[in-house]
Design a protein around this motif. Structure first.
Motif, PDB file in Angstrom:
ATOM      1  N   ASP A 263      12.612  -2.524  -2.063  1.00  0.00           N
ATOM      2  CA  ASP A 263      11.783  -2.166  -0.903  1.00  0.00           C
ATOM      3  C   ASP A 263      11.195  -0.771  -1.075  1.00  0.00           C
ATOM      4  N   THR A 264      11.987   0.132  -1.599  1.00  0.00           N
ATOM      5  CA  THR A 264      11.523   1.496  -1.832  1.00  0.00           C
ATOM      6  C   THR A 264      10.420   1.509  -2.887  1.00  0.00           C
ATOM      7  N   LEU A 265      10.603   0.734  -3.956  1.00  0.00           N
ATOM      8  CA  LEU A 265       9.579   0.654  -4.994  1.00  0.00           C
ATOM      9  C   LEU A 265       8.285   0.050  -4.455  1.00  0.00           C
ATOM     10  N   ILE A 266       8.421  -0.965  -3.628  1.00  0.00           N
ATOM     11  CA  ILE A 266       7.233  -1.600  -3.037  1.00  0.00           C
ATOM     12  C   ILE A 266       6.494  -0.602  -2.150  1.00  0.00           C
ATOM     13  N   GLU A 267       7.241   0.114  -1.334  1.00  0.00           N
ATOM     14  CA  GLU A 267       6.609   1.105  -0.459  1.00  0.00           C
ATOM     15  C   GLU A 267       5.930   2.200  -1.281  1.00  0.00           C
ATOM     16  N   LEU A 268       6.600   2.662  -2.317  1.00  0.00           N
ATOM     17  CA  LEU A 268       6.021   3.679  -3.187  1.00  0.00           C
ATOM     18  C   LEU A 268       4.752   3.153  -3.863  1.00  0.00           C
ATOM     19  N   ALA A 269       4.799   1.920  -4.339  1.00  0.00           N
ATOM     20  CA  ALA A 269       3.625   1.320  -4.979  1.00  0.00           C
ATOM     21  C   ALA A 269       2.476   1.197  -3.983  1.00  0.00           C
TER      22      ALA A 269
ATOM     23  N   ASN B 215       1.982   3.052  -1.303  1.00  0.00           N
ATOM     24  CA  ASN B 215       1.484   4.405  -1.031  1.00  0.00           C
ATOM     25  C   ASN B 215       0.582   4.895  -2.160  1.00  0.00           C
ATOM     26  N   ARG B 216       1.001   4.635  -3.391  1.00  0.00           N
ATOM     27  CA  ARG B 216       0.182   5.060  -4.537  1.00  0.00           C
ATOM     28  C   ARG B 216      -1.134   4.290  -4.586  1.00  0.00           C
ATOM     29  N   THR B 217      -1.094   3.024  -4.258  1.00  0.00           N
ATOM     30  CA  THR B 217      -2.321   2.221  -4.221  1.00  0.00           C
ATOM     31  C   THR B 217      -3.247   2.730  -3.125  1.00  0.00           C
ATOM     32  N   ASP B 218      -2.678   3.034  -1.963  1.00  0.00           N
ATOM     33  CA  ASP B 218      -3.486   3.569  -0.860  1.00  0.00           C
ATOM     34  C   ASP B 218      -4.103   4.915  -1.238  1.00  0.00           C
ATOM     35  N   ASP B 219      -3.312   5.775  -1.875  1.00  0.00           N
ATOM     36  CA  ASP B 219      -3.825   7.080  -2.317  1.00  0.00           C
ATOM     37  C   ASP B 219      -4.959   6.890  -3.328  1.00  0.00           C
TER      38      ASP B 219
ATOM     39  N   ARG C  53       0.344  -3.098 -10.177  1.00  0.00           N
ATOM     40  CA  ARG C  53       1.765  -2.764 -10.072  1.00  0.00           C
ATOM     41  C   ARG C  53       2.301  -3.179  -8.708  1.00  0.00           C
ATOM     42  N   GLN C  54       1.558  -2.880  -7.657  1.00  0.00           N
ATOM     43  CA  GLN C  54       1.975  -3.275  -6.307  1.00  0.00           C
ATOM     44  C   GLN C  54       2.102  -4.788  -6.224  1.00  0.00           C
ATOM     45  N   SER C  55       1.153  -5.495  -6.769  1.00  0.00           N
ATOM     46  CA  SER C  55       1.186  -6.955  -6.747  1.00  0.00           C
ATOM     47  C   SER C  55       2.402  -7.483  -7.502  1.00  0.00           C
ATOM     48  N   SER C  56       2.740  -6.845  -8.617  1.00  0.00           N
ATOM     49  CA  SER C  56       3.922  -7.257  -9.384  1.00  0.00           C
ATOM     50  C   SER C  56       5.192  -7.089  -8.558  1.00  0.00           C
ATOM     51  N   PHE C  57       5.301  -5.963  -7.881  1.00  0.00           N
ATOM     52  CA  PHE C  57       6.481  -5.737  -7.034  1.00  0.00           C
ATOM     53  C   PHE C  57       6.520  -6.732  -5.876  1.00  0.00           C
ATOM     54  N   ASP C  58       5.356  -7.001  -5.290  1.00  0.00           N
ATOM     55  CA  ASP C  58       5.310  -7.979  -4.197  1.00  0.00           C
ATOM     56  C   ASP C  58       5.735  -9.361  -4.689  1.00  0.00           C
ATOM     57  N   THR C  59       5.272  -9.730  -5.879  1.00  0.00           N
ATOM     58  CA  THR C  59       5.643 -11.021  -6.458  1.00  0.00           C
ATOM     59  C   THR C  59       7.138 -11.081  -6.723  1.00  0.00           C
ATOM     60  N   LEU C  60       7.673 -10.004  -7.273  1.00  0.00           N
ATOM     61  CA  LEU C  60       9.110  -9.944  -7.541  1.00  0.00           C
ATOM     62  C   LEU C  60       9.908 -10.048  -6.242  1.00  0.00           C
ATOM     63  N   ALA C  61       9.475  -9.350  -5.218  1.00  0.00           N
ATOM     64  CA  ALA C  61      10.169  -9.399  -3.928  1.00  0.00           C
ATOM     65  C   ALA C  61      10.129 -10.814  -3.351  1.00  0.00           C
ATOM     66  N   GLU C  62       8.988 -11.472  -3.476  1.00  0.00           N
ATOM     67  CA  GLU C  62       8.870 -12.843  -2.960  1.00  0.00           C
ATOM     68  C   GLU C  62       9.784 -13.786  -3.744  1.00  0.00           C
TER      69      GLU C  62
ATOM     70  N   GLU D 205      -7.784   3.397 -12.325  1.00  0.00           N
ATOM     71  CA  GLU D 205      -6.510   3.880 -11.775  1.00  0.00           C
ATOM     72  C   GLU D 205      -6.104   3.048 -10.564  1.00  0.00           C
ATOM     73  N   TRP D 206      -7.063   2.775  -9.668  1.00  0.00           N
ATOM     74  CA  TRP D 206      -6.773   1.962  -8.484  1.00  0.00           C
ATOM     75  C   TRP D 206      -6.335   0.561  -8.891  1.00  0.00           C
ATOM     76  N   GLN D 207      -7.050  -0.030  -9.858  1.00  0.00           N
ATOM     77  CA  GLN D 207      -6.696  -1.379 -10.310  1.00  0.00           C
ATOM     78  C   GLN D 207      -5.290  -1.411 -10.904  1.00  0.00           C
ATOM     79  N   GLN D 208      -4.950  -0.373 -11.650  1.00  0.00           N
ATOM     80  CA  GLN D 208      -3.607  -0.297 -12.240  1.00  0.00           C
ATOM     81  C   GLN D 208      -2.546  -0.234 -11.137  1.00  0.00           C
ATOM     82  N   HIS D 209      -2.765   0.599 -10.131  1.00  0.00           N
ATOM     83  CA  HIS D 209      -1.813   0.692  -9.022  1.00  0.00           C
ATOM     84  C   HIS D 209      -1.748  -0.616  -8.244  1.00  0.00           C
ATOM     85  N   LYS D 210      -2.888  -1.257  -8.070  1.00  0.00           N
ATOM     86  CA  LYS D 210      -2.932  -2.522  -7.341  1.00  0.00           C
ATOM     87  C   LYS D 210      -2.156  -3.603  -8.101  1.00  0.00           C
TER      88      LYS D 210
END
Length: 151
Positions: free
Chosen positions: A8-14, A16-20, A107-116, A100-105
């Protein structure tokens, strides 16, 4: 359950980084648009002053006027070249920011997939536990009934 908190922490961090990165991308898009607009404006000025010089030359222009116009257009050409460099740099920064945005996106998608995937595994494990518990209860009840019927 303790393994869920770090994910959950990694997903939130990802996120936040994607939003930034998305915010930076927005600023870079604005900067690039502004640079292109300034270049267009300078090019339009150049064309307008060139047209004015052509009109003046048809009526005759003194040497001093000619040199002033030539110097002015030279200065304007220098400003145009500087603005072209700024626009190219802004486009390059925008492209880098987009990557950079695509890379963060991703990574976020990977974490979301893993969480699911983990959530589905937990649900399946819970369903198996519930089925096993239900089977054990049914088996116990069967044996208890069989034992009481036998006595």
């Amino acid at each position: 359950m303790p393994s869920k908190l770090p994910l959950d922490t990694l997903i939130e961090l990802a996120r936040n980084r994607t939003d930034d990165a998305a915010r930076r991308l927005g600023h870079l898009q604005s900067a690039q648009l502004s640079a292109d607009q300034k270049l267009s404006l300078l090019l339009q000025y150049r064309q307008d002053y060139h047209d004015q010089l052509q009109a003046l030359m048809q009526n005759g222009v003194s040497n001093s006027q000619w040199f002033n116009w030539r110097d002015f257009l030279g200065t304007l050409d220098g400003a145009i070249e500087q603005q072209r460099a700024i626009a190219r740099q802004a486009a390059s920064r925008l492209e880098h920011g987009r990557g950079e945005w695509q890379q963060h996106k991703r990574r976020q998608s990977s974490f979301d997939t893993l969480a699911e995937r983990l959530r589905r595994q937990e649900l399946m494990s819970e369903a198996k536990r519930e089925q096993r518990d239900s089977d054990e209860r049914a088996s116990r009840q069967f044996f208890e009934r069989s034992a009481s019927a036998a006595t």
